[in-house]
Design an enzyme around this catalytic site. Structure first.
Site, PDB file in Angstrom:
ATOM      1  N   ASN A 122      -2.069   0.007   6.960  1.00  0.00           N
ATOM      2  CA  ASN A 122      -1.415  -1.393   7.430  1.00  0.00           C
ATOM      3  C   ASN A 122      -0.513  -2.181   6.518  1.00  0.00           C
ATOM      4  O   ASN A 122      -0.549  -3.221   6.249  1.00  0.00           O
ATOM      5  CB  ASN A 122      -2.684  -2.160   8.183  1.00  0.00           C
ATOM      6  CG  ASN A 122      -3.661  -2.477   6.895  1.00  0.00           C
ATOM      7  OD1 ASN A 122      -3.138  -1.866   5.799  1.00  0.00           O
ATOM      8  ND2 ASN A 122      -4.599  -3.043   7.358  1.00  0.00           N
ATOM      9  N   ARG A 171      -1.798 -14.359   3.764  1.00  0.00           N
ATOM     10  CA  ARG A 171      -2.675 -13.464   5.043  1.00  0.00           C
ATOM     11  C   ARG A 171      -1.846 -13.791   6.302  1.00  0.00           C
ATOM     12  O   ARG A 171      -1.863 -12.912   7.218  1.00  0.00           O
ATOM     13  CB  ARG A 171      -4.194 -14.040   5.175  1.00  0.00           C
ATOM     14  CG  ARG A 171      -5.033 -13.833   3.947  1.00  0.00           C
ATOM     15  CD  ARG A 171      -5.818 -12.618   3.835  1.00  0.00           C
ATOM     16  NE  ARG A 171      -6.345 -12.200   4.889  1.00  0.00           N
ATOM     17  CZ  ARG A 171      -7.209 -11.080   4.926  1.00  0.00           C
ATOM     18  NH1 ARG A 171      -7.036 -10.317   3.806  1.00  0.00           N
ATOM     19  NH2 ARG A 171      -7.960 -10.825   6.396  1.00  0.00           N
ATOM     20  N   THR A 213      -5.584  -7.474  10.485  1.00  0.00           N
ATOM     21  CA  THR A 213      -5.837  -6.138   9.895  1.00  0.00           C
ATOM     22  C   THR A 213      -5.227  -4.999  10.734  1.00  0.00           C
ATOM     23  O   THR A 213      -4.757  -3.976  10.378  1.00  0.00           O
ATOM     24  CB  THR A 213      -7.513  -5.900   9.789  1.00  0.00           C
ATOM     25  OG1 THR A 213      -7.811  -7.123   8.909  1.00  0.00           O
ATOM     26  CG2 THR A 213      -7.961  -4.623   8.850  1.00  0.00           C
ATOM     27  N   HIS A 244      -1.888  -5.420   1.360  1.00  0.00           N
ATOM     28  CA  HIS A 244      -3.160  -6.205   1.142  1.00  0.00           C
ATOM     29  C   HIS A 244      -3.104  -7.647   0.678  1.00  0.00           C
ATOM     30  O   HIS A 244      -2.053  -7.928  -0.007  1.00  0.00           O
ATOM     31  CB  HIS A 244      -3.975  -5.196   0.051  1.00  0.00           C
ATOM     32  CG  HIS A 244      -5.198  -6.089  -0.531  1.00  0.00           C
ATOM     33  ND1 HIS A 244      -6.514  -6.204   0.134  1.00  0.00           N
ATOM     34  CD2 HIS A 244      -5.240  -6.977  -1.573  1.00  0.00           C
ATOM     35  CE1 HIS A 244      -7.283  -6.758  -0.418  1.00  0.00           C
ATOM     36  NE2 HIS A 244      -6.567  -7.434  -1.491  1.00  0.00           N
ATOM     37  N   PHE A 281     -15.561   3.235   7.058  1.00  0.00           N
ATOM     38  CA  PHE A 281     -14.099   3.353   6.496  1.00  0.00           C
ATOM     39  C   PHE A 281     -13.980   3.593   5.062  1.00  0.00           C
ATOM     40  O   PHE A 281     -12.677   3.661   4.552  1.00  0.00           O
ATOM     41  CB  PHE A 281     -12.817   2.506   7.220  1.00  0.00           C
ATOM     42  CG  PHE A 281     -13.312   0.933   6.855  1.00  0.00           C
ATOM     43  CD1 PHE A 281     -12.585   0.393   5.710  1.00  0.00           C
ATOM     44  CD2 PHE A 281     -13.942   0.271   7.853  1.00  0.00           C
ATOM     45  CE1 PHE A 281     -13.043  -1.041   5.359  1.00  0.00           C
ATOM     46  CE2 PHE A 281     -14.095  -1.285   7.493  1.00  0.00           C
ATOM     47  CZ  PHE A 281     -13.568  -1.813   6.307  1.00  0.00           C
ATOM     48  N   ARG A 299       2.466  -6.597   9.278  1.00  0.00           N
ATOM     49  CA  ARG A 299       1.887  -5.647  10.019  1.00  0.00           C
ATOM     50  C   ARG A 299       2.386  -5.413  11.290  1.00  0.00           C
ATOM     51  O   ARG A 299       2.317  -4.195  11.888  1.00  0.00           O
ATOM     52  CB  ARG A 299       0.189  -5.789   9.820  1.00  0.00           C
ATOM     53  CG  ARG A 299      -0.281  -5.842   8.422  1.00  0.00           C
ATOM     54  CD  ARG A 299      -1.763  -6.176   8.362  1.00  0.00           C
ATOM     55  NE  ARG A 299      -2.601  -5.608   7.078  1.00  0.00           N
ATOM     56  CZ  ARG A 299      -3.591  -6.282   6.615  1.00  0.00           C
ATOM     57  NH1 ARG A 299      -4.164  -7.320   7.306  1.00  0.00           N
ATOM     58  NH2 ARG A 299      -4.212  -5.893   5.727  1.00  0.00           N
ATOM     59  N   TYR A 313     -12.070  -1.759  -3.953  1.00  0.00           N
ATOM     60  CA  TYR A 313     -12.512  -2.120  -2.569  1.00  0.00           C
ATOM     61  C   TYR A 313     -14.220  -2.099  -2.483  1.00  0.00           C
ATOM     62  O   TYR A 313     -14.810  -1.599  -1.614  1.00  0.00           O
ATOM     63  CB  TYR A 313     -11.921  -1.219  -1.545  1.00  0.00           C
ATOM     64  CG  TYR A 313     -10.653  -1.590  -1.084  1.00  0.00           C
ATOM     65  CD1 TYR A 313     -10.522  -2.592  -0.329  1.00  0.00           C
ATOM     66  CD2 TYR A 313      -9.565  -0.568  -1.257  1.00  0.00           C
ATOM     67  CE1 TYR A 313      -9.467  -3.176   0.246  1.00  0.00           C
ATOM     68  CE2 TYR A 313      -8.200  -1.113  -0.558  1.00  0.00           C
ATOM     69  CZ  TYR A 313      -8.330  -2.442   0.298  1.00  0.00           C
ATOM     70  OH  TYR A 313      -7.138  -2.813   0.489  1.00  0.00           O
ATOM     71  N   LYS A 340       0.804  -1.291  -0.042  1.00  0.00           N
ATOM     72  CA  LYS A 340      -0.050   0.153   0.052  1.00  0.00           C
ATOM     73  C   LYS A 340       0.917   1.113   0.120  1.00  0.00           C
ATOM     74  O   LYS A 340       2.297   0.948   0.359  1.00  0.00           O
ATOM     75  CB  LYS A 340      -0.934  -0.182   1.164  1.00  0.00           C
ATOM     76  CG  LYS A 340      -1.771  -1.298   1.090  1.00  0.00           C
ATOM     77  CD  LYS A 340      -2.808  -1.137   2.439  1.00  0.00           C
ATOM     78  CE  LYS A 340      -3.944  -2.233   2.319  1.00  0.00           C
ATOM     79  NZ  LYS A 340      -4.939  -2.178   3.377  1.00  0.00           N
ATOM     80  N   GLU A 353      -9.686  -9.661  -7.937  1.00  0.00           N
ATOM     81  CA  GLU A 353      -8.683  -8.668  -7.827  1.00  0.00           C
ATOM     82  C   GLU A 353      -7.480  -8.949  -8.594  1.00  0.00           C
ATOM     83  O   GLU A 353      -6.829  -7.763  -9.060  1.00  0.00           O
ATOM     84  CB  GLU A 353      -8.138  -8.902  -6.251  1.00  0.00           C
ATOM     85  CG  GLU A 353      -9.255  -8.227  -5.430  1.00  0.00           C
ATOM     86  CD  GLU A 353      -8.788  -8.491  -3.907  1.00  0.00           C
ATOM     87  OE1 GLU A 353      -7.754  -9.128  -3.731  1.00  0.00           O
ATOM     88  OE2 GLU A 353      -9.685  -8.181  -3.067  1.00  0.00           O
TER      89      GLU A 353
HETATM   90  N1  UDP Z   1      -9.465  -0.722   7.126  1.00  0.00           N
HETATM   91  C1  UDP Z   1      -9.917   0.676   7.925  1.00  0.00           C
HETATM   92  N2  UDP Z   1     -10.577   0.389   9.120  1.00  0.00           N
HETATM   93  C2  UDP Z   1     -11.042  -0.766   9.536  1.00  0.00           C
HETATM   94  C3  UDP Z   1     -11.050  -1.922   8.950  1.00  0.00           C
HETATM   95  C4  UDP Z   1     -10.324  -1.910   7.809  1.00  0.00           C
HETATM   96  O1  UDP Z   1      -9.370   1.346   7.655  1.00  0.00           O
HETATM   97  O2  UDP Z   1     -11.806  -0.802  10.620  1.00  0.00           O
HETATM   98  C5  UDP Z   1      -8.932  -0.642   6.133  1.00  0.00           C
HETATM   99  C6  UDP Z   1      -7.439  -1.336   6.088  1.00  0.00           C
HETATM  100  O3  UDP Z   1      -6.668  -0.735   5.527  1.00  0.00           O
HETATM  101  C7  UDP Z   1      -7.653  -2.734   5.740  1.00  0.00           C
HETATM  102  C8  UDP Z   1      -8.924  -2.178   4.393  1.00  0.00           C
HETATM  103  O4  UDP Z   1      -9.488  -1.149   5.229  1.00  0.00           O
HETATM  104  O5  UDP Z   1      -6.711  -3.423   5.270  1.00  0.00           O
HETATM  105  C9  UDP Z   1      -9.694  -3.639   4.137  1.00  0.00           C
HETATM  106  O6  UDP Z   1     -10.420  -4.116   5.215  1.00  0.00           O
HETATM  107  P1  UDP Z   1     -10.478  -5.555   5.522  1.00  0.00           P
HETATM  108  O7  UDP Z   1     -11.440  -5.841   6.808  1.00  0.00           O
HETATM  109  O8  UDP Z   1     -10.710  -6.423   4.300  1.00  0.00           O
HETATM  110  O9  UDP Z   1      -9.188  -5.971   6.335  1.00  0.00           O
HETATM  111  P2  UDP Z   1      -7.868  -6.934   5.413  1.00  0.00           P
HETATM  112  O10 UDP Z   1      -8.344  -7.860   4.431  1.00  0.00           O
HETATM  113  O11 UDP Z   1      -6.998  -6.022   4.697  1.00  0.00           O
HETATM  114  O12 UDP Z   1      -7.136  -7.528   6.553  1.00  0.00           O
HETATM  115 MG    MG Z   2      -9.789  -7.746   3.030  1.00  0.00          MG
END
Ligand code: UDP
Ligand code: MG
Length: 137
Positions: free
Chosen positions: A112, A85, A91, A115, A57, A102, A49, A9, A126
């Site tokens: 974070n 992952r 996250t 992705h 968010f 992370r 997204y 990112k 994606e």
């Molecule tokens: N995100 C955020 N606030 C939240 C949850 C997610 O800003 O409460 C952002 C964060 O950058 C995250 C992305 O949105 O990586 C996508 O969220 P997701 O729940 O899909 O998390 P990921 O799959 O990236 O772990």
């Molecule tokens: Mg996600």
């Protein structure tokens, strides 16, 4: 063999750790099948997204994701989706296991660093979002 999409990112690129992120995937035996650096427009980020369009968010996330260059890659390996992952960590960096990307580098739940697709269904959306079949080697 499974394929997944990962992104360094804008915060990861800014912190000069794109190579570190890629190296962690490679050291884990995953193979980079496609790779490029680019910058998303706000509209691109909203489309990428789209699954989060109703989340509180969404606007802030898509601002962040379009603020600077990113590195996108298609990664291949056995169970690549869950392995990527695991290497990323949770996250919220506060909940990320020690030694994950992370935990080591993320500053907060939004910024974070990385992705990774969360399922085969999301990988199927994606990967072609960024790469044509000619670019996946
Ligand atoms: N995100 C955020 N606030 C939240 C949850 C997610 O800003 O409460 C952002 C964060 O950058 C995250 C992305 O949105 O990586 C996508 O969220 P997701 O729940 O899909 O998390 P990921 O799959 O990236 O772990
Ligand atoms: Mg996600």
């Amino acid at each position: 063999m499974e394929q997944t999409l990962s992104i360094v990112k804008p915060d990861g690129v800014k912190k000069n750790i794109m190579g570190e992120v890629i190296a962690r995937f490679e050291r884990n035996g995953l193979r980079i099948a496609a790779l490029k650096m680019l910058k998303l427009s706000k509209e691109d980020a909203k489309n990428f997204y789209i699954v989060h369009k109703d989340k509180p968010f969404y606007n802030s996330l898509t601002d962040f994701m379009s603020e600077g260059p990113i590195v996108v890659m298609a990664i291949e390996g056995e169970n690549a989706i869950s392995r990527v992952r695991d290497i990323m960590g949770a996250t919220n960096p506060k909940n990320a296991a020690p030694g994950t990307i992370r935990a080591d580098f993320a500053s907060d739940i939004e910024h974070n660093i990385v992705h990774g697709s969360d399922s085969q269904a999301s990988a199927s959306y994606e990967i072609p979002f960024f790469f044509s079949s000619l670019e996946i080697l």
